[in-house]
Structure formats: structure tokens, C-alpha cells
Design an enzyme around this catalytic site. Structure first.
Site, PDB file in Angstrom:
ATOM      1  CB  CYS A  69      -2.477  -5.328   5.335  1.00  0.00           C
ATOM      2  SG  CYS A  69      -2.317  -3.851   6.326  1.00  0.00           S
ATOM      3  CG  HIS A  93      -2.906  -8.619   9.170  1.00  0.00           C
ATOM      4  ND1 HIS A  93      -1.590  -8.075   8.437  1.00  0.00           N
ATOM      5  CD2 HIS A  93      -3.533  -7.523   9.694  1.00  0.00           C
ATOM      6  CE1 HIS A  93      -1.737  -6.939   8.747  1.00  0.00           C
ATOM      7  NE2 HIS A  93      -2.820  -6.128   9.355  1.00  0.00           N
ATOM      8  CD  GLU A 134      -0.802   1.306   3.353  1.00  0.00           C
ATOM      9  OE1 GLU A 134      -1.902   1.485   3.675  1.00  0.00           O
ATOM     10  OE2 GLU A 134       0.142   2.147   3.481  1.00  0.00           O
TER      11      GLU A 134
END
Lengths: 351, 130, 385
Positions: free
Chosen positions: A115, A237, A83
Site C-alpha cells: 500500500c 494509511h 498492488e
């Protein structure tokens, strides 16, 4: 019969600079202990001004090639998820491909999905190899993300990259199952021409991170007929140190399965790089036959799930280049907030 | 920085491609069209190895304007196994820790950017071994 | 080849000459040189100028200067070899007269350096280095000489004080030169404590940014008496050599092969040995440069140049007087003009008109003018005809 595919080589890269939570909190008059407790994070990596997602990707890619034991010219696809692509228009992947010598016969486009762009790049590459269209492809997750000064994100937004050579020969971790769980959920975004992202505060938790991560995880269990105890390792994550541990426990994983891949407490949130770099840390110590459960998350929002099975060849590649924990823990340079502000272009100067 | 100028140096700056004389074996970085040592005009392309030895360095306090934000920064010359010497910035190390004779490795970095809107000039810098 | 003599010289006091333009600087020096002679007209003009384009946006230097010098349609050419542009222009003028192509040649040099900011000057000067393989990475000129200085200091054990001694000596000489930009006495301590520019070089190790011009008139030695009553100064040796422009491509960081070779050529042509030279102007753009050049010229063995300066061997009364004018360090360094001004100093010395900085019994003099970090070097040897 579909052919077996997986990771043939992997590598990470992390800038050497770190800033501690205390240093950021001091600047904004915030309470460091409560941030450290709340985020389960005590420092984060900071890219110097001459590092960006592309430079981190190149270094990770070189390590991945070394472990794969192939030349850059054998890479036929280059997908980078980030990103923080340095150019708004102009691919990052072309630079990396040029730097490793993968040009000109190479497919390439940059991925963006907050992400989870990196894990989407991994999936695409695996499937290209599986289809038989290419022999080797490179998937990279790289970010040098920014949080707005004083915002909670500033304590976590960090920099790092992981690169994976996917192939069907000399696999070190075979892909067994994949899944994806995706809805339109505006929990975190950055509009065009804005420097820092905005987020929905507590809306980023339950309806966003937890819903999608558990959604993907449960889908993986169902597809594969597995349960948490079937895995030696799990990596999620990790926007902070707390979320991945909590989601893992909700799913039935134990701390020992998750600790190795949970790097955020001393790395920060590397965005696209988060679960992929965690995976590299696990591969550095995994044993043949180990199974790894992996779920990414990207705001917007979605989660990709992967079940990896480690092969015999892992032993041959773990030590042939720098390991992720070495990058994480050695030769660190701590900087103050002034240097950090300079590195991250937070000081306003005339053009 | 006009983009063509950045692009044509990529083989050298991105991949450290050097030219090795097919006749006398002398290595040149960047490439040349005629060998400085023997006058031969055919070369093989090789890659300079990633680790070099620092033979001298300085710390620049008064740089040209495009390097102002990085000042002071260290600049060094490393000698590589192939016999070539290369000038580049020495980064990720405190000036006091830089020593002539130390081994440094090549890392891919932004070297120059053309303001906030122009092209990014990527290339090599020297960093300490990890 | 015909014998060639210098019959007239001219410059002005150098410095930050805010009120003087690029063209005025040159024309003033050229008129001073012409006034030093009785020449009726000029046949050809060579002008050393490193980068009028980057400093004042002016190229096509030969034509604009010919016009403003009032020499309609004069054949005029700008000569460029970075900081050795002036020396290279003198070499062109020498060849022009020696060949018989022209009789009266004006050789000038000029640089207007203060119409850009300090950053702008740093950038302009750095174009004398390898743009893609040095400058792209952040190299500056002080930076390149600093790389040489560190290598020299580490190899030969030269000290900070020894570097400073060069600056102190040249400023002592400059005190006696009314045209010098910085006529101030320095101490070793002042140099040692001055602001760091490129470690280990400090601001007082560096020659300054200067506006200035210099000019001289050449003619066949056989006609010298027609144009001047002063003793004609004959050019007896001329050498020029190049080396790789990138410092890292040199054989060795602590020696300057272009200087050595250009000096060998000039000495051979003159039929002299370095010990025959009574007075020398060398290119001390940085203190370390004077030290290494003095070794490359053959005055001192490698590694001994620094100590020789400390021991006074390069002072006006020493065995090898270097930079009696104050050198680039004190006199100033308007890059394109420097090589020509070095020759002017030798003319003054050989004519015996150097005043308090006069080297006694100076009969043979030498100039050494360097381009970049040693990528070019021009040497001239002169004697009283």
C-alpha cells in the site's frame, strides 16, 4: 539553494459502485455489527469489470492535469504505485501516459510496495523535479484490490486512485519534509500466481502498521521540529477506519485534524490510494498556509512521511474539477453480493 | 485481438483524437486521409470534447461472446460539440434512467479483453455526469 | 447495352438444414435454376456470399461451387456486400450479360449459418458493421437497428404495436410460401411479448438464422425464347449505392440514404415512378428496416411507413404490396442468398405463379437488398417482357 517543489495539480477517482458490510456478512454468516464496530467501516467501493487500476489512474490523472493547468505533453515522468497492476508484465504507466498524451518523452516504471507504492511514486517524482531534471512529473496511486472471499479483508479491500502533478511552478501544496521508515516485515503478501493475498492476522497490527507508521511520524517530527498542533490536517494509511484514528491519537493528533482525510469508513481500503486519496480530500478544503501531516504504510513493510504546506493557489484549483467528496458521496450505486461476485470475477466459469 | 490492431487505434480510443479538415472544417472521428465533404487531404488533429448528447441508445441482451459477462449492457450514440457522433457503451447507469437527449461524459474503461491472458483493449465509454 | 432477362430460377425450402452442407445448398439451388431452363451450358457465374469464411471456414467460393456444379473451368466469382451480397451478385450478372461479355450467366447466393453457435453467428454478422468503431464497443446487428428503431419511434411517435404489425404481415404472407422457414401465424401480442434482443427490438422483430441458397439464370432477352417457355422477366432498372458503414456517421438515424439513392437510380433507368411498381421485396432484416426502407423507396413520406403497414397498404392486396414472399422475417435470411431470392419471388409474381400470395396483375416488380445497417443497398426493377 534547492528549489521549492510540490503538488501543482491533484485529482482522485472512485468507482460509483458500493457494497455494504451487511451484504458481505450476510453471505458468509458473519455478524455485521461486530465487523462494522471492529473495522469502523460500513461500506466500500467496488470497481465494475471494466475498471482497473489503469482506468482509475487515467481519470484521476485527467483531473490532476486540469488542476495543474498543463497539457499531458508537459509531463516528463509517470510513476504509478499499485498492488493490482492489470498486467503482471507490461507497465500500467505507459497506458496512462498514452491516454493523457505524455508520450513519448516521459520516464516511466510501475511501482509495487503493497500500500505504499503510491507514496513512493510521489516521493520519487518530487525529487526528480527538485533535482531540476524535469519540470513536471505525474505520481499516481491506484488500486482495485481483492480480499479473499469470507476473509476479514473482503470487507475493506476497495478501489480508488489519486494522481498528483509535481512541479516547481504554480504549486498548490509545497513539500517541506519527507521521510521513510522501512524494515523487512512479512505481515501481508501475495505469492506469484495466487489470486488473493495472505496476512499474519494480528501480526499486521503492532509490529507492522503501528511500528512503521509511528516510526515515520516521529522521524518527521524530529526532522522538521514540529508537533501535532502545528498542523491543520493529518492523514494516515487507513486499512480500516480504526487504525488511522488510533495511530493519530497515539501521536497526539486530535480527531478534527484527522477526520477529513479518513475516508475508509465509507470508501474501504484503497490500498496504494488510501492516504493519497485522503490527501486529495483535504486539499479540496484546505486554506492557504495550512500544513498537512501525511504518513502512508505499505506491508512488507514501510511508511513514507510528508509535510505539505498549502499555498495561495489552492483556492484557484479546488473547484475546477470534481472534488473527492463528490466522488465519494454522490451517485452511488449499491450492489448485492451476487453482482459484487460477478464484478470481481469470483464466479467460476469455463474458459 | 492482435496487439498491433489495439495499438494503432490508441490516438482515437485513448485521447479521442479527431481530424479537422484544413479547408472546410469538417471533423472526422476517427481520422481520414481525404475529407468526405470537400476532398481536401490536409487535416489538423483536435480532441473531441469530453461531454456529448445522447441521440439514441439500446440495451443489448444477446451480445457477441466476448461481451457475454457484461450483458445486458446499454449502447448509445452521442453527438459532440465538434459535430462528430460516436458509438460506445453507456455504463454506470440503470437502463431505466437512460434518456435520449441527456448529456453523458467520456470515461476511460476496458472495452474488450482478449480472454484472461491476451491484451486489454482500453478505450472510451459513456457515463452520466457527476 | 443489351436487354437482359431472367429465364430460370431455383432455390429450396429454407431453414435449419442440418443435413445439408454449404456446397450442397448452393448446388441444389443452382441445379433447380438450371432445370427451370433449357440452357446447354453456363458462361459465367456470380455467387453472393457474405462470409463463408466465418460461417464454415470456406473462402474461394466461386471455384468450389463451379467444381461441385459440374462446370469444369467455369469462370466464377464470389461477390460480397454483406447482406446485400446476393443483390450485388445479380448486378454483376446483369452487367456481364448486358455488356455482351457473356450470354448465359448463373447468379446465385448462399449462406450456411447453422454450423456455428448463436454467438458465432452474431459475431460473423457483426463484421458487416464498423469493426473498430461499432463492433469493438459491443454493437450487434439487432443493436444497430434498435438504435434506429428508438430514434424513429421517438421522432415520429411510432409504437410497439406498429413495429409488430410488420412481423405479423410478413408471417401472414409466409404462410403461403412453401419455401419459407417459419410458416407460422403471429399476433401483435406475441411479437410484443417475445424475448428482448436489443431494446426496443425483440426476437420476433428479427429475421432468423437460416441455411439456404438461391439461383437464377440470366441471358440476353433476344435469346430468352431459346431457353424457356415461360415468360421472360426483363431487368429494366438496376441501382446500387453505399453509405457510411458506421451508423453514427450517417446524416440521420431514421433514414436510409443508400436505399433512396439506389432506388432513384433504378427507377430512372427503368423510366418508372415508384407508383408504377406493383410488387416489391424489401430487406426486412428487422421490422424497423421494412418501415424505413418503404419510406426511402418513396412509397410513403418519412414517419408514415409504420402507419401504412398497420393500415394494410403493404399487404398483398394493398397499394404497395411488400414482401409477399414472407420477407426475410418469415422466409428466412441466409444473408448471401437473400438478394437473389428476392428476385426469384418477383419472377414468380410476374410470371403469375405465386399461388395464394399472388399479387393481382403484377406487371412490374422491385427488389431492395441491404448491406449492414444501410451501408449498401441494391435495387432491381423487373417487368414481364
Amino acid at each position: 539553494m534547492t528549489r521549492k517543489v510540490g503538488i501543482v495539480g491533484y485529482g482522485a477517482h472512485i468507482p460509483r459502485y458500493r457494497i455494504k458490510v451487511e451484504e458481505i456478512a450476510k453471505t458468509w454468516g458473519a455478524d455485521a455489527p461486530s465487523y462494522k464496530r471492529g473495522l469502523e467501516l460500513w461500506e466500500k467501493s467496488v470497481p465494475p469489470p471494466d475498471c482497473d487500476a489503469i482506468t482509475l489512474a487515467v481519470e484521476a490523472a485527467k483531473r490532476a492535469l486540469k488542476r495543474a493547468g498543463i497539457k499531458g505533453s508537459q509531463i516528463s515522468s509517470m510513476y504509478i504505485g499499485s498492488e493490482s497492476h492489470p498486467y503482471a508484465v507490461k507497465p500500467s504507466g505507459t497506458v496512462v501516459a498514452e491516454a493523457i498524451g505524455a508520450v513519448p518523452f516521459c520516464r516511466c516504471a510501475d511501482y509495487e510496495f503493497a500500500c505504499k507504492a503510491g507514496t513512493e511514486a510521489m516521493y520519487t517524482t518530487l525529487m526528480l523535479v527538485k533535482s531540476g531534471d524535469i519540470e513536471y512529473g505525474m505520481a499516481i496511486a491506484a488500486d482495485t484490490s481483492q480480499g479473499a472471499p469470507g476473509d476479514a479483508l473482503e470487507y475493506s479491500a476497495s478501489a480508488g486512485a489519486a494522481a498528483f502533478v509535481m512541479g516547481a511552478e504554480n504549486i498548490v501544496a509545497e513539500i517541506e519534509y519527507t521521510t521513510s521508515f522501512m524494515t523487512d516485515t512479512p505481515d501481508f503478501w501475495r505469492r506469484e500466481h495466487q489470486f488473493y493475498p495472505q496476512h499474519g492476522g494480528r501480526y499486521t497490527g503492532e509490529p507492522a502498521y503501528f511500528k512503521h507508521t509511528t516510526g515515520a511520524a516521529k522521524s518527521l517530527f524530529e526532522k522538521s521540529g514540529t508537533k501535532p498542533s502545528d498542523f491543520q490536517w493529518a492523514v494516515f494509511h487507513q486499512p480500516n477506519g480504526k487504525f488511522p484514528m488510533r495511530v493519530g491519537q497515539m501521536l497526539g493528533f486530535k480527531k478534527e485534524q484527522m477526520e477529513r482525510g479518513r475516508l475508509t469508513p465509507r470508501l474501504g481500503n484503497t490500498y496504494s490510494g488510501a492516504s493519497p486519496i485522503g490527501l486529495t480530500a483535504i486539499l479540496d478544503v484546505a486554506k492557504p498556509g495550512d500544513r498537512i501531516f501525511m504518513v502512508s504504510y505499505g506491508s512488507g513493510a514501510g511508511s513514507d512521511g510528508f509535510i505539505w504546506r498549502v499555498t495561495e493557489r489552492i483556492k484557484e484549483v479546488q473547484n475546477i474539477t470534481t472534488q473527492t467528496f463528490t466522488l465519494l458521496d454522490e451517485k452511488k450505486v449499491y450492489i448485492d453480493y451476487g453482482t459484487y461476485a460477478k464484478f470481481r470475477h469470483k464466479i467460476i466459469k469455463n474458459d | 485481438m492482435f496487439p498491433a490492431r489495439v495499438a494503432r487505434e490508441m490516438p482515437h480510443r485513448y485521447r479521442l483524437e479527431a481530424a479537422k479538415c484544413k479547408k472546410c472544417g469538417a471533423v472526422f472521428f476517427p481520422h481520414r486521409l481525404i475529407c468526405r465533404e470537400c476532398g481536401h487531404r490536409e487535416f489538423d488533429t483536435i480532441n473531441v470534447s469530453a461531454i456529448g448528447k445522447l441521440i439514441s441508445y439500446t440495451v443489448i441482451h444477446t451480445p457477441a461472446s466476448q461481451f457475454k459477462d457484461e450483458s445486458p449492457f446499454a449502447l448509445g450514440i452521442c453527438e459532440f460539440l465538434e459535430g462528430v457522433k460516436i458509438t460506445a457503451q453507456v455504463v454506470d447507469i440503470a437502463a431505466a434512467d437512460i434518456k435520449t437527449g441527456m448529456d453523458l461524459q467520456i470515461e476511460f474503461r476496458r472495452v474488450q479483453t482478449d480472454g484472461h491472458a491476451g491484451v486489454i483493449g482500453y478505450g472510451y465509454k459513456f457515463v452520466p455526469l457527476i | 447495352m443489351r436487354d437482359v432477362a431472367i429465364v430460370g430460377v431455383g432455390m429450396q425450402k429454407w431453414g435449419e438444414l442440418w443435413e445439408k452442407s454449404f456446397r450442397d445448398l448452393f448446388v441444389e439451388a443452382a441445379l433447380n435454376a438450371i432445370s427451370d431452363t433449357k440452357v446447354p451450358k453456363i458462361d459465367h457465374m456470380y455467387i453472393g456470399c457474405m462470409t463463408g469464411g466465418l460461417f464454415v471456414g470456406q473462402e474461394h467460393v466461386g471455384s468450389i461451387m463451379a467444381d461441385y456444379l459440374g462446370q469444369k473451368h467455369l469462370a466464377a466469382t464470389r461477390v460480397e456486400s454483406a447482406c446485400a451480397s446476393g443483390g450485388a451478385a445479380l448486378r454483376c450478372g446483369f452487367i456481364e450479360v448486358a455488356s455482351g461479355m457473356s450470354d448465359i450467366v448463373l447468379v446465385g447466393g448462399v449462406e450456411k449459418m447453422t454450423d456455428v453457435s448463436g454467438d458465432g453467428a452474431t459475431y460473423a454478422l457483426a463484421t458487416a458493421a464498423d469493426q473498430e468503431y461499432e463492433v469493438f464497443h459491443g454493437a450487434t446487428f439487432p443493436g444497430l437497428y434498435a438504435l434506429m428503431a428508438r430514434a424513429y419511434m421517438e421522432r415520429y411517435g411510432a409504437t410497439r404495436d406498429q413495429l409488430s404489425a410488420v412481423a405479423v404481415k410478413n408471417h401472414d404472407n409466409g404462410l403461403n410460401n412453401p419455401n419459407a422457414q417459419y410458416q407460422m401465424k403471429l399476433t401483435v401480442q406475441q411479437v410484443n411479448e417475445s424475448v428482448m434482443v436489443a431494446d426496443p427490438l425483440r426476437i420476433l422483430d428479427c429475421s432468423p438464422i437460416t441455411d439456404g441458397a438461391a439461383a437464377l439464370i440470366l441471358c440476353p432477352l433476344s435469346r430468352a425464347k431459346e431457353f424457356s417457355d415461360k415468360p421472360p422477366i426483363k431487368i429494366i432498372g438496376c441501382g446500387m449505392a453505399t453509405d457510411s458503414i458506421a451508423l453514427h456517421d450517417r446524416r440521420d438515424l431514421t433514414s436510409l440514404d443508400a436505399v433512396r439513392i439506389s432506388a432513384e437510380q433504378a427507377l430512372k433507368m427503368a423510366g418508372k415512378k415508384i407508383g408504377d411498381i406493383n410488387v416489391t421485396e424489401v430487406h426486412d432484416c428487422f421490422t424497423i428496416a421494412e418501415i424505413i426502407v418503404s419510406e426511402a423507396l418513396g412509397m410513403f413520406p418519412a414517419g408514415k411507413g409504420a402507419l401504412a403497414c398497420v393500415n394494410g397498404e403493404t399487404r398483398v392486396e394493398g397499394k404497395f404490396p411488400i414482401n409477399a414472399s414472407g420477407g426475410l422475417k418469415s422466409k428466412g435470411h441466409p444473408v448471401g442468398a437473400t438478394g437473389v431470392a428476392q428476385a426469384i419471388e418477383i419472377v414468380h409474381q410476374l410470371r403469375g405463379e405465386a399461388g395464394k400470395r399472388q399479387v393481382k396483375n403484377a406487371k412490374i416488380g422491385m427488389t431492395q437488398n441491404m448491406g449492414g445497417s444501410g451501408g449498401s443497398s441494391v435495387v432491381h426493377i423487373m417487368e414481364v417482357a
